[in-house]
Design a protein around this motif. Sequence first.
Motif, PDB file in Angstrom:
ATOM      1  N   CYS A 138       0.811  -1.205  -0.019  1.00 25.15           N
ATOM      2  CA  CYS A 138       0.005   0.020   0.192  1.00 25.15           C
ATOM      3  C   CYS A 138       0.911   1.158   0.153  1.00 25.15           C
ATOM      4  O   CYS A 138       2.036   1.157   0.352  1.00 25.15           O
ATOM      5  N   ASP A 139       0.099   2.244  -0.645  1.00 25.59           N
ATOM      6  CA  ASP A 139       0.916   3.568  -0.590  1.00 25.59           C
ATOM      7  C   ASP A 139       0.452   4.361   0.734  1.00 25.59           C
ATOM      8  O   ASP A 139       1.457   5.119   1.395  1.00 25.59           O
ATOM      9  N   ARG A 140      -0.839   4.154   1.121  1.00 29.78           N
ATOM     10  CA  ARG A 140      -1.471   4.906   2.227  1.00 29.78           C
ATOM     11  C   ARG A 140      -2.260   3.680   3.150  1.00 29.78           C
ATOM     12  O   ARG A 140      -2.497   2.878   2.563  1.00 29.78           O
ATOM     13  N   VAL A 141      -2.231   4.086   4.495  1.00 32.21           N
ATOM     14  CA  VAL A 141      -3.200   2.933   5.349  1.00 32.21           C
ATOM     15  C   VAL A 141      -3.845   3.665   6.286  1.00 32.21           C
ATOM     16  O   VAL A 141      -3.519   4.809   6.704  1.00 32.21           O
ATOM     17  N   ALA A 200       5.331   5.138   3.862  1.00 32.82           N
ATOM     18  CA  ALA A 200       6.710   5.606   3.733  1.00 32.82           C
ATOM     19  C   ALA A 200       7.214   5.998   5.224  1.00 32.82           C
ATOM     20  O   ALA A 200       8.172   5.640   5.724  1.00 32.82           O
ATOM     21  N   THR A 201       6.229   6.671   5.879  1.00 37.61           N
ATOM     22  CA  THR A 201       6.295   7.205   7.080  1.00 37.61           C
ATOM     23  C   THR A 201       6.010   6.083   8.334  1.00 37.61           C
ATOM     24  O   THR A 201       7.073   5.982   9.203  1.00 37.61           O
ATOM     25  N   HIS A 227       8.716   2.643  12.256  1.00 38.94           N
ATOM     26  CA  HIS A 227       8.584   1.296  12.851  1.00 38.94           C
ATOM     27  C   HIS A 227       9.633   0.536  12.171  1.00 38.94           C
ATOM     28  O   HIS A 227       9.455  -0.954  12.312  1.00 38.94           O
ATOM     29  N   ARG A 228      10.790   1.084  11.950  1.00 46.60           N
ATOM     30  CA  ARG A 228      11.902   0.083  11.389  1.00 46.60           C
ATOM     31  C   ARG A 228      12.588  -0.489  12.357  1.00 46.60           C
ATOM     32  O   ARG A 228      12.897  -0.399  13.263  1.00 46.60           O
TER      33      ARG A 228
END
Length: 223
Positions: A195-198, A213-214, A219-220
């Motif tokens: 997805c691009d946004r959630v 992306a954010t 949460h990396r």
Amino acid sequence: MIVETQNLSKSYGSFCALEDCNVAVDSGEIFGLLGPNGAGKTTLLRTLLGFIKPTSGRASIAGFDCHLESVRVRQNTSYLPGEARLFRRMKGQHVLDFFARLRADCDRTKCFEIVERLQLDCRRQVSRMSTGMRQKLALSMVLAIDCPLVILDEPTANLDPSARAEVLDLVLEARGAGRTVIFSSHVLSEIESTCDRVVIMRHGQIAHEQSIATLRKRHRIYA
């Protein structure tokens, strides 16, 4: 913007299944709906398609009102329900033929190409297929329809890992072809990879909206 809701709500007596839902989906993106079972994801999707009349608020798809112009909405939409009901006495290949004739924008050749990619034997009668096989059959029809918007409600449920990976690839290919995809799931890894946004839903409300992306940055995980 291809999908927009404004304070969309749905109540059943004293139970509120959807409350003041505001969503905007841009054309050409994969938009994720994330949340546990019972969060309101399916209610939102079925209201968008005109299957459920909202208690209040409004929604539109491709400029058409989801309640007042539901037929036009469905002409612009390909929908995979959480539990697809198929003709159990028919063979899988005959089900594909039927739906390819039913919708002029359904590409029969592409149906069978997706069947091959998902490694489904569609010569078998639907009643003798497993739940996962029936899911693959339904996905083959839905993803072969050439329309602006694809709505997938838990598309990888009951699938083995290799089939899940193939479905996610097909979703990315749909975006590459210029289509918009709404992807409902309760599995974060699937949402994150496609997805691009959630939007995160809980108790019928939108609890949070985030770009993927954010989300990845925040949460990396370091091994």
